[in-house]
Write a protein that holds these residues in place. Structure first.
Motif, PDB file in Angstrom:
ATOM      1  N   UNK A 118      73.275  60.340 -17.800  1.00 11.69           N
ATOM      2  CA  UNK A 118      72.815  59.142 -18.522  1.00 11.69           C
ATOM      3  C   UNK A 118      73.990  58.423 -19.151  1.00 11.69           C
ATOM      4  N   UNK A 119      74.942  59.206 -19.639  1.00  8.34           N
ATOM      5  CA  UNK A 119      76.146  58.656 -20.250  1.00  8.34           C
ATOM      6  C   UNK A 119      77.361  59.375 -19.690  1.00  8.34           C
ATOM      7  N   UNK A 120      78.434  58.628 -19.492  1.00  8.72           N
ATOM      8  CA  UNK A 120      79.643  59.203 -18.933  1.00  8.72           C
ATOM      9  C   UNK A 120      80.856  58.516 -19.550  1.00  8.72           C
ATOM     10  N   UNK A 121      81.739  59.322 -20.109  1.00  8.79           N
ATOM     11  CA  UNK A 121      82.989  58.797 -20.642  1.00  8.79           C
ATOM     12  C   UNK A 121      84.135  59.392 -19.853  1.00  8.79           C
ATOM     13  N   UNK A 122      85.043  58.551 -19.407  1.00  8.42           N
ATOM     14  CA  UNK A 122      86.163  59.001 -18.580  1.00  8.42           C
ATOM     15  C   UNK A 122      87.446  58.369 -19.067  1.00  8.42           C
ATOM     16  N   UNK A 123      88.545  58.996 -18.724  1.00  7.51           N
ATOM     17  CA  UNK A 123      89.861  58.422 -18.995  1.00  7.51           C
ATOM     18  C   UNK A 123      90.270  57.544 -17.826  1.00  7.51           C
TER      19      UNK A 123
END
Lengths: 113, 108
Positions: free
Chosen positions: B9-14
């Motif tokens: 549902x949520x994704x944080x990436x560099x």
């Protein structure tokens, strides 16, 4: 720029107000749609028009009244809305209702106070 | 009725990371769409698939009809890729059924 233009982009209205949302496309499409997008929920289809005729009403309350005067314009008339009607309202168009690809407008962010 | 499930549902990436967003659906379809919704609300169509794989720039979309599953991959992610990515399927009723979307944030 998708070719589908919605106005206004933002709207705040009281529960006793009457307002209208407008959608315009000059892509030569014959089908136009209204969708509602509430926070954290999938897009919900509200109405479908094909060649100016309403072909689908997805159990939408009567306080939402669509109008399609021609294949290029679609309106959503609003009256006596409730706070829970606050959402992003998106218009889309496609060549016809059987077409695979739909083009979406930028949406109108509606807040009912 | 077709059910469309997206993950995560949520994704944080560099910045620079390889990203995968998944979509599963419950009944047969004629086409699957990947859409991108920017913070302003407008939706842009990225891909329409009925089989196999499509590539456009850093974006790759695949679909496995037998497994009723599709993936959207972003290579060398960039902060400007931050958006909500929505999977939508078109079934026999010809209308689109949408997933809830995946909020992607790519940090610099």
């Amino acid at each position: 720029e998708t070719g589908v233009t919605q106005t206004p982009r933002h709207l705040v209205m009281g529960m006793t107000n009457k307002k209208s949302l407008k959608c315009e496309q000059h892509l030569g499409h014959n089908a136009m749609y209204w969708y509602k997008q509430s926070a954290k929920k999938p897009l919900e289809l509200m109405f479908v028009y094909n060649f100016k005729e309403q072909t689908e009403n997805n159990s939408v309350p009567s306080r939402f009244s669509p109008e399609c005067p021609n294949s290029s314009h679609l309106f959503l008339h609003l009256h006596t809305l409730q706070p829970e009607d606050s959402a992003l309202y998106l218009c889309a168009s496609s060549q016809d209702t059987g077409a695979f690809e739909a083009f979406f407008g930028q949406g109108t962010r509606l807040t009912v106070v | 009725k077709n059910e469309v499930e997206q993950s995560p549902q949520n994704l944080t990436a560099q910045e620079g990371e390889f990203i995968t967003i998944n979509c599963s659906y419950s009944v047969g379809i004629s086409a699957l769409h990947w859409l991108q919704q920017h913070p302003g609300g407008g939706i842009v169509s990225l891909f329409m698939l009925s089989s196999g794989k499509k590539k456009h720039g850093r974006l790759i979309a695949t679909i496995n009809i037998q497994e009723k599953h599709s993936s959207l991959h972003i290579t060398a992610s960039h902060p400007r890729d931050s958006a909500v990515y929505i999977c939508a399927v078109r079934g026999s009723a010809r209308q689109l059924t949408f997933g809830s979307g995946t909020q992607l944030t790519v940090l610099p």
